[in-house]
Write an enzyme that holds these catalytic residues in place. Structure first.
Site, PDB file in Angstrom:
ATOM      1  N   PHE A 127     -35.951  57.041  89.558  1.00 25.12           N
ATOM      2  CA  PHE A 127     -35.073  56.133  90.301  1.00 25.12           C
ATOM      3  C   PHE A 127     -35.965  55.246  91.157  1.00 25.12           C
ATOM      4  O   PHE A 127     -36.728  55.755  91.983  1.00 25.12           O
ATOM      5  CB  PHE A 127     -34.175  57.026  91.167  1.00 25.12           C
ATOM      6  CG  PHE A 127     -33.219  56.320  92.063  1.00 25.12           C
ATOM      7  CD1 PHE A 127     -31.991  55.879  91.583  1.00 25.12           C
ATOM      8  CD2 PHE A 127     -33.515  56.119  93.406  1.00 25.12           C
ATOM      9  CE1 PHE A 127     -31.084  55.251  92.433  1.00 25.12           C
ATOM     10  CE2 PHE A 127     -32.611  55.496  94.251  1.00 25.12           C
ATOM     11  CZ  PHE A 127     -31.389  55.063  93.760  1.00 25.12           C
ATOM     12  N   THR A 162     -40.703  59.203  92.210  1.00 24.38           N
ATOM     13  CA  THR A 162     -40.712  60.623  91.892  1.00 24.38           C
ATOM     14  C   THR A 162     -40.471  60.743  90.384  1.00 24.38           C
ATOM     15  O   THR A 162     -39.603  60.048  89.858  1.00 24.38           O
ATOM     16  CB  THR A 162     -39.607  61.353  92.676  1.00 24.38           C
ATOM     17  OG1 THR A 162     -39.824  61.123  94.065  1.00 24.38           O
ATOM     18  CG2 THR A 162     -39.602  62.848  92.395  1.00 24.38           C
ATOM     19  N   GLY A 353     -47.910  82.563 114.550  1.00 28.30           N
ATOM     20  CA  GLY A 353     -49.160  82.485 115.313  1.00 28.30           C
ATOM     21  C   GLY A 353     -50.240  81.796 114.482  1.00 28.30           C
ATOM     22  O   GLY A 353     -49.958  80.874 113.709  1.00 28.30           O
ATOM     23  N   GLU A 377     -34.598  59.297 100.500  1.00 30.16           N
ATOM     24  CA  GLU A 377     -33.203  58.823 100.464  1.00 30.16           C
ATOM     25  C   GLU A 377     -32.771  58.245 101.811  1.00 30.16           C
ATOM     26  O   GLU A 377     -31.613  58.365 102.212  1.00 30.16           O
ATOM     27  CB  GLU A 377     -32.222  59.940 100.043  1.00 30.16           C
ATOM     28  CG  GLU A 377     -32.534  60.684  98.771  1.00 30.16           C
ATOM     29  CD  GLU A 377     -32.480  59.817  97.525  1.00 30.16           C
ATOM     30  OE1 GLU A 377     -31.965  58.697  97.593  1.00 30.16           O
ATOM     31  OE2 GLU A 377     -32.977  60.275  96.482  1.00 30.16           O
ATOM     32  N   SER A 380     -34.201  59.104 109.010  1.00 30.09           N
ATOM     33  CA  SER A 380     -33.146  59.447 109.986  1.00 30.09           C
ATOM     34  C   SER A 380     -32.605  58.191 110.658  1.00 30.09           C
ATOM     35  O   SER A 380     -31.402  58.091 110.930  1.00 30.09           O
ATOM     36  CB  SER A 380     -33.704  60.404 111.046  1.00 30.09           C
ATOM     37  OG  SER A 380     -33.980  61.643 110.456  1.00 30.09           O
TER      38      SER A 380
HETATM   39  C1  LIG Z   1     -43.019  61.682  98.379  1.00 34.24           C
HETATM   40  C2  LIG Z   1     -42.094  60.505  98.309  1.00 34.24           C
HETATM   41  C3  LIG Z   1     -41.259  60.343  97.209  1.00 34.24           C
HETATM   42  C4  LIG Z   1     -40.421  59.229  97.119  1.00 34.24           C
HETATM   43  N1  LIG Z   1     -39.647  59.050  96.003  1.00 34.24           N
HETATM   44  C5  LIG Z   1     -38.983  57.880  95.844  1.00 34.24           C
HETATM   45  C6  LIG Z   1     -38.307  57.580  94.623  1.00 34.24           C
HETATM   46  O1  LIG Z   1     -38.253  58.403  93.697  1.00 34.24           O
HETATM   47  N2  LIG Z   1     -37.729  56.359  94.486  1.00 34.24           N
HETATM   48  C7  LIG Z   1     -37.750  55.428  95.476  1.00 34.24           C
HETATM   49  O2  LIG Z   1     -37.213  54.332  95.284  1.00 34.24           O
HETATM   50  N3  LIG Z   1     -38.358  55.691  96.662  1.00 34.24           N
HETATM   51  C8  LIG Z   1     -38.969  56.877  96.866  1.00 34.24           C
HETATM   52  N4  LIG Z   1     -39.618  57.137  98.058  1.00 34.24           N
HETATM   53  C9  LIG Z   1     -39.633  56.118  99.085  1.00 34.24           C
HETATM   54  C10 LIG Z   1     -38.753  56.435 100.277  1.00 34.24           C
HETATM   55  O3  LIG Z   1     -37.408  56.286  99.911  1.00 34.24           O
HETATM   56  C11 LIG Z   1     -39.174  55.483 101.413  1.00 34.24           C
HETATM   57  O4  LIG Z   1     -40.456  55.883 101.845  1.00 34.24           O
HETATM   58  C12 LIG Z   1     -38.194  55.516 102.558  1.00 34.24           C
HETATM   59  O5  LIG Z   1     -36.977  54.918 102.210  1.00 34.24           O
HETATM   60  C13 LIG Z   1     -38.746  54.783 103.800  1.00 34.24           C
HETATM   61  O6  LIG Z   1     -39.202  53.497 103.448  1.00 34.24           O
HETATM   62  P1  LIG Z   1     -40.665  53.028 103.887  1.00 34.24           P
HETATM   63  O7  LIG Z   1     -41.631  54.085 103.558  1.00 34.24           O
HETATM   64  O8  LIG Z   1     -40.884  51.671 103.337  1.00 34.24           O
HETATM   65  O9  LIG Z   1     -40.602  52.928 105.473  1.00 34.24           O
HETATM   66  P2  LIG Z   1     -40.108  51.655 106.298  1.00 34.24           P
HETATM   67  O10 LIG Z   1     -38.824  51.168 105.786  1.00 34.24           O
HETATM   68  O11 LIG Z   1     -41.236  50.706 106.402  1.00 34.24           O
HETATM   69  O12 LIG Z   1     -39.868  52.314 107.721  1.00 34.24           O
HETATM   70  C14 LIG Z   1     -40.946  52.625 108.615  1.00 34.24           C
HETATM   71  C15 LIG Z   1     -40.343  53.225 109.896  1.00 34.24           C
HETATM   72  O13 LIG Z   1     -39.478  52.282 110.522  1.00 34.24           O
HETATM   73  C16 LIG Z   1     -38.181  52.827 110.679  1.00 34.24           C
HETATM   74  N5  LIG Z   1     -37.184  51.772 110.495  1.00 34.24           N
HETATM   75  C17 LIG Z   1     -37.074  50.905 109.460  1.00 34.24           C
HETATM   76  N6  LIG Z   1     -36.036  50.087 109.635  1.00 34.24           N
HETATM   77  C18 LIG Z   1     -35.458  50.442 110.811  1.00 34.24           C
HETATM   78  C19 LIG Z   1     -34.318  49.974 111.565  1.00 34.24           C
HETATM   79  N7  LIG Z   1     -33.545  48.983 111.134  1.00 34.24           N
HETATM   80  N8  LIG Z   1     -34.042  50.580 112.737  1.00 34.24           N
HETATM   81  C20 LIG Z   1     -34.809  51.600 113.190  1.00 34.24           C
HETATM   82  N9  LIG Z   1     -35.885  52.079 112.536  1.00 34.24           N
HETATM   83  C21 LIG Z   1     -36.195  51.521 111.374  1.00 34.24           C
HETATM   84  C22 LIG Z   1     -38.072  53.915 109.599  1.00 34.24           C
HETATM   85  O14 LIG Z   1     -37.094  54.869 109.940  1.00 34.24           O
HETATM   86  C23 LIG Z   1     -39.483  54.470 109.621  1.00 34.24           C
HETATM   87  O15 LIG Z   1     -39.608  55.354 110.697  1.00 34.24           O
HETATM   88  C24 LIG Z   1     -40.404  58.287  98.176  1.00 34.24           C
HETATM   89  C25 LIG Z   1     -41.213  58.472  99.304  1.00 34.24           C
HETATM   90  C26 LIG Z   1     -42.058  59.564  99.373  1.00 34.24           C
HETATM   91  C27 LIG Z   1     -42.936  59.733 100.594  1.00 34.24           C
END
Ligand SMILES: Cc1cc2nc3c(=O)[nH]c(=O)nc-3n(C[C@H](O)[C@H](O)[C@H](O)COP(=O)(O)OP(=O)(O)OC[C@H]3O[C@@H](n4cnc5c(N)ncnc54)[C@H](O)[C@@H]3O)c2cc1C
Length: 398
Positions: A127, A162, A353, A377, A380
């Site tokens: 996905f 993934t 510990g 997905e 928080s």
């Molecule tokens: C091991 C792993 C497997 C994954 N598998 C998949 C997969 O199969 N398919 C897929 O499509 N994706 C996948 N992901 C991606 C995952 O869905 C994203 O990492 C996630 O949605 C966060 O996006 P980002 O890393 O770009 O962080 P960003 O969107 O850049 O966010 C960075 C920080 O800013 C915060 N933030 C962003 N916008 C806001 C807002 N409006 N208000 C407050 N805070 C905000 C976020 O909460 C976070 O703390 C995977 C990620 C990992 C680590």
């Protein structure tokens, strides 16, 4: 099996499936997880056994060769598996979301062709929403599909897939020019079918696996699309569903959130089991550490958090199974279960510990796996955006 995280009102079939999965987890996953995770090795034998058990087709209707079970059954199975090793649940999670998308939004041709081989696990789903430059903000994706005669030509880079290598079909969200005034209506989901494995096939390259803190064994990859040509019939639901991609993928993410909540519950159930066992083995100052109230209270808090996460996850799954929208419930369940999972694994780690810091102890692995639940997905913060927006709409004063 203790009293926490039990589910009332299951059918005999659900209870039988869960009992079989729990036995499998105890016998085949838990004894091997530590070793496989240290080697970052794909759990081939475990996955083959899961194929035999029909777990890849658990929610796929019987007419397509699956078990035709509900989201709740799926989520409880995932919880059990994640209790054994979260990575193993990762192998079925995006697969399950893609099967859901094909079933709910696919054309009859796509359903008939893809679902039978997905039900057996011979064709796996991945996905793909995220890109190097965006995850939370889906509107910012830059991968594009340009119309060329009867085909589309797709160019861009996707991130964090993934099951990126072992998948045979990748539900991929890209930008298309539908001439709509909303960015969300200029997005289309393609079902990109490919050969499993790393390397280049046609215009798709899966370069290699990303090295991660935890969640070892299952591969997470990039996907480079370099002028990849597909027929218009590769659009999820068929050609007339161009421009519907964002809404289709968000529907998939909604069931995916219940799935992550279930994984978080599985990890924290295990962290609790390990913590309560260790607390009765380790002695300090002439007593089991469980006799120190500070430790006993930690156990009480941990169990309460497990129970709350489990109940919210079950509630969100049941709502969807009843045909109701569950965006808020799924968001709340994912948010609460992932935050509690992080807290419960940390507390169990502290109960251990110094040994919690040793790779000899299982809690060390759980401690590294839990943070991913806060991200996958939707983080928080993203869940809180969804929940608060819906509440403000519903409780609007004027
Ligand atoms: C091991 C792993 C497997 C994954 N598998 C998949 C997969 O199969 N398919 C897929 O499509 N994706 C996948 N992901 C991606 C995952 O869905 C994203 O990492 C996630 O949605 C966060 O996006 P980002 O890393 O770009 O962080 P960003 O969107 O850049 O966010 C960075 C920080 O800013 C915060 N933030 C962003 N916008 C806001 C807002 N409006 N208000 C407050 N805070 C905000 C976020 O909460 C976070 O703390 C995977 C990620 C990992 C680590």
């Amino acid at each position: 099996m203790g009293r926490i995280a039990q589910t009332d009102g299951l059918t005999d079939v659900q209870a039988d499936i869960l009992a079989a999965v729990r036995t499998f987890v105890d016998k085949e996953i838990l004894p091997n997880a530590g070793d496989l995770e240290k080697k970052d090795e794909y759990p081939e034998e475990i996955i083959n056994a899961m194929k035999e058990m029909g777990l890849f087709g658990i929610t796929i209707p019987e007419q397509y060769g699956g078990l035709g079970e509900s989201l709740l059954t799926y989520a409880l199975v995932v919880e059990e598996i994640a209790r054994g090793w979260m990575s193993v649940s990762g192998v079925i999670n995006t697969h399950f979301i893609v099967a859901y998308l094909v079933l709910q939004h696919g054309s009859e041709e796509q359903r008939a062709r893809l679902l039978p081989k997905m039900a057996t696990g011979d064709c796996r789903g991945a996905f793909s929403l995220s890109e190097p430059g965006c995850g939370s903000d889906v509107s910012a994706i830059t991968t594009r599909a340009e119309r060329d005669g009867d085909d589309y030509v797709i160019t861009g880079q996707k991130m964090w897939l993934t099951n990126g290598a072992r998948s045979g079909v990748v539900a991929t969200l890209v930008k298309t020019d539908e001439g709509a005034d909303s960015v969300y209506k200029n997005m289309t989901t393609f079902l990109l079918e490919k050969e499993p494995g790393f390397g280049t096939h046609g215009g798709i390259t899966i370069p290699g696996k990303l090295d991660k803190l935890g969640y070892k064994g299952v591969e997470t990859t990039e996907m480079i699309l370099d002028g990849h040509r597909v027929p218009a019939s590769a659009i999820l639901g068929g050609e007339d569903k161009a421009g519907r991609g964002f809404y289709q993928m968000m529907d998939g993410v909604e069931v995916g959130r219940v799935n992550v909540a279930a994984r978080a519950c599985g990890i924290m159930i295990r962290a609790f089991e390990l913590g309560i066992a260790y607390a009765q083995q380790r002695r300090t100052f002439g007593h089991q550490i469980a006799d120190h109230q500070a430790i006993a209270f930690k156990l009480a808090e941990m169990a309460t958090k497990v129970e709350a996460g489990h109940l919210m996850m079950v509630n969100a799954a049941r709502k969807k199974d009843n045909g109701e929208r569950n965006d808020v419930e799924a968001g709340m369940a994912k948010y609460l279960a992932s935050e509690y999972c992080h807290e419960v694994t940390t507390e169990s780690f502290r109960i251990h510990g110094g040994y919690g810091y040793s790779k000899e102890y299982e809690i060390e692995r759980l401690y590294r796996e839990a943070p991913f639940m806060l991200i996958g997905e939707g983080t928080s913060e993203v869940q809180k955006r969804i929940i608060s927006r819906a509440l403000l709409k519903e409780y609007k004063l004027h």
